[in-house]
Design a protein around this motif. Structure first.
Motif, PDB file in Angstrom:
ATOM      1  N   MET A 178     -12.846  85.924  55.705  1.00  0.00           N
ATOM      2  CA  MET A 178     -12.871  85.190  56.982  1.00  0.00           C
ATOM      3  C   MET A 178     -12.868  83.615  56.942  1.00  0.00           C
ATOM      4  O   MET A 178     -12.077  83.042  57.491  1.00  0.00           O
ATOM      5  CB  MET A 178     -14.123  85.599  57.938  1.00  0.00           C
ATOM      6  N   GLN A 179     -13.421  83.100  55.932  1.00  0.00           N
ATOM      7  CA  GLN A 179     -13.404  81.695  55.587  1.00  0.00           C
ATOM      8  C   GLN A 179     -12.006  81.211  54.858  1.00  0.00           C
ATOM      9  O   GLN A 179     -11.444  80.181  55.358  1.00  0.00           O
ATOM     10  CB  GLN A 179     -14.298  81.207  54.591  1.00  0.00           C
ATOM     11  N   ARG A 180     -11.481  81.943  54.345  1.00  0.00           N
ATOM     12  CA  ARG A 180      -9.866  81.902  53.956  1.00  0.00           C
ATOM     13  C   ARG A 180      -9.153  81.922  55.168  1.00  0.00           C
ATOM     14  O   ARG A 180      -8.064  81.103  55.322  1.00  0.00           O
ATOM     15  CB  ARG A 180      -9.546  82.729  52.671  1.00  0.00           C
ATOM     16  N   ALA A 181      -9.375  82.806  55.923  1.00  0.00           N
ATOM     17  CA  ALA A 181      -8.474  83.129  57.114  1.00  0.00           C
ATOM     18  C   ALA A 181      -8.635  81.721  57.942  1.00  0.00           C
ATOM     19  O   ALA A 181      -7.516  81.182  58.667  1.00  0.00           O
ATOM     20  CB  ALA A 181      -8.889  84.273  57.876  1.00  0.00           C
ATOM     21  N   MET A 182      -9.831  81.353  58.121  1.00  0.00           N
ATOM     22  CA  MET A 182     -10.088  80.152  58.967  1.00  0.00           C
ATOM     23  C   MET A 182      -9.529  78.891  58.353  1.00  0.00           C
ATOM     24  O   MET A 182      -9.136  77.950  59.040  1.00  0.00           O
ATOM     25  CB  MET A 182     -11.592  80.008  59.246  1.00  0.00           C
ATOM     26  N   ALA A 183      -9.590  78.706  56.881  1.00  0.00           N
ATOM     27  CA  ALA A 183      -8.717  77.698  56.388  1.00  0.00           C
ATOM     28  C   ALA A 183      -7.254  77.586  56.632  1.00  0.00           C
ATOM     29  O   ALA A 183      -7.058  76.530  56.868  1.00  0.00           O
ATOM     30  CB  ALA A 183      -9.264  77.702  54.727  1.00  0.00           C
ATOM     31  N   ARG A 184      -6.729  78.680  56.613  1.00  0.00           N
ATOM     32  CA  ARG A 184      -5.065  78.757  56.858  1.00  0.00           C
ATOM     33  C   ARG A 184      -4.941  78.624  58.106  1.00  0.00           C
ATOM     34  O   ARG A 184      -4.046  77.670  58.430  1.00  0.00           O
ATOM     35  CB  ARG A 184      -4.763  80.147  56.620  1.00  0.00           C
ATOM     36  N   GLN A 185      -5.914  79.045  59.353  1.00  0.00           N
ATOM     37  CA  GLN A 185      -5.771  78.516  60.573  1.00  0.00           C
ATOM     38  C   GLN A 185      -5.721  77.000  60.820  1.00  0.00           C
ATOM     39  O   GLN A 185      -5.189  76.389  61.417  1.00  0.00           O
ATOM     40  CB  GLN A 185      -6.780  79.261  61.476  1.00  0.00           C
TER      41      GLN A 185
END
Length: 286
Positions: free
Chosen positions: A170-177
């Motif tokens: 989830m942290q990586r997804a939020m970083a991409r977002q």
């Protein structure tokens, strides 16, 4: 020494010991909840308090603010994201008698209820609210815990969410977002800059069209800037109003020098077969 005197001394000593044992010093931030033969006597203090030995029992209550750390709790947010959330609760005893009479251990009771309330409140919010709008969640937690702790004589003043741990994916997804959002903003800002630059260029072109000498001055200034950099190549821009007529004249000259004849159109003839004609025989016959 006669025996009555010894007895008197012993009695005096015992009385002094009983008086000293019956005196209690209560600090300013403390209160004593006293029970006499099991019945509530009340809250005493601060200062010097007199109690009957072997008859009175007391419970010392601290009225200072207590900082209670809630251990990390596994919660599932409204958008089905698993997170570990911990918080801190600050409270103090407002009514010493009720804190002793209504609950066995007010600190443990407040801690347990704060844990259940934290799971309930965080479970009703989504992840974005948990990360960006903690003030609203803190207010909901404080109101819920304070309302429950009022019968215990406890005043809950502050409830704050300390840390939120989310899975690494989830942290990586939020970083991409976040990166995509930054790129979108950069493109929008760049487009607005291009629009403003085009408007300024349009205004500049209108001003230069009204004063042709200004265009020549701008041209000379550009040549001067190129020469100041010690460049070996100098570019001389030519206006379109000069290049246009010159190209038109070249086209006219090239079209006038080489004139092409239009192709001859064949005359259609009707023939129904193959015929061979001798010119000499035809002349003799004539």
């Amino acid at each position: 020494m006669p025996s009555p005197v010894i007895i008197a001394i012993v009695v005096v000593v015992l009385l002094l010991v009983l008086v000293i044992a019956s005196l209690k010093v209560v600090r300013e931030y403390e209160r004593l909840v006293v029970f006499r033969l099991g019945r509530l006597r009340g809250s005493l203090g601060p200062g010097l308090v007199l109690m009957l030995p072997f008859l009175d029992r007391s419970v010392r209550v601290d009225r200072r603010v207590v900082t209670l750390t809630i251990p990390p709790q596994e919660v599932i947010t409204r958008d089905n994201v698993t997170a570990r959330v911990n918080a801190v609760v600050m409270f103090k005893v407002a009514d010493p008698v009720r804190s002793v009479m209504e609950v066995e251990n007010h600190a443990v009771a407040t801690s347990q209820f704060a844990q259940t309330t934290l799971r309930s409140v965080v479970g009703r919010a989504d992840l974005d609210t948990l990360l960006a709008h903690r003030a609203d969640l803190n207010e909901d937690l404080q109101q819920s815990i304070a309302q429950q702790a009022v019968p215990w004589g406890v005043d809950v003043s502050v409830v704050e969410i300390k840390d939120v741990e989310i899975p690494e994916m989830m942290q990586r997804a939020m970083a991409r977002q976040a990166e995509a959002e930054r790129e979108r903003r950069a493109k929008v800002i760049s487009a607005h800059g291009e629009l403003e630059a085009s408007e300024e260029l349009r205004d500049a072109a209108k001003i230069l069209s009204e004063a042709p000498a200004a265009l020549q001055l701008r041209y000379l200034q550009t040549v001067l800037e190129l020469g100041a950099d010690q460049n070996s190549t100098v570019v001389f821009p030519l206006p379109m109003d000069i290049v246009g007529p010159l190209m038109g004249a070249l086209d006219q000259f090239s079209s006038g020098g080489t004139r092409r004849e239009p192709p001859a159109t064949p005359v259609p003839t009707e023939s129904h077969g193959l015929a061979v004609v001798d010119d000499r025989a035809e002349g003799r016959s004539r």
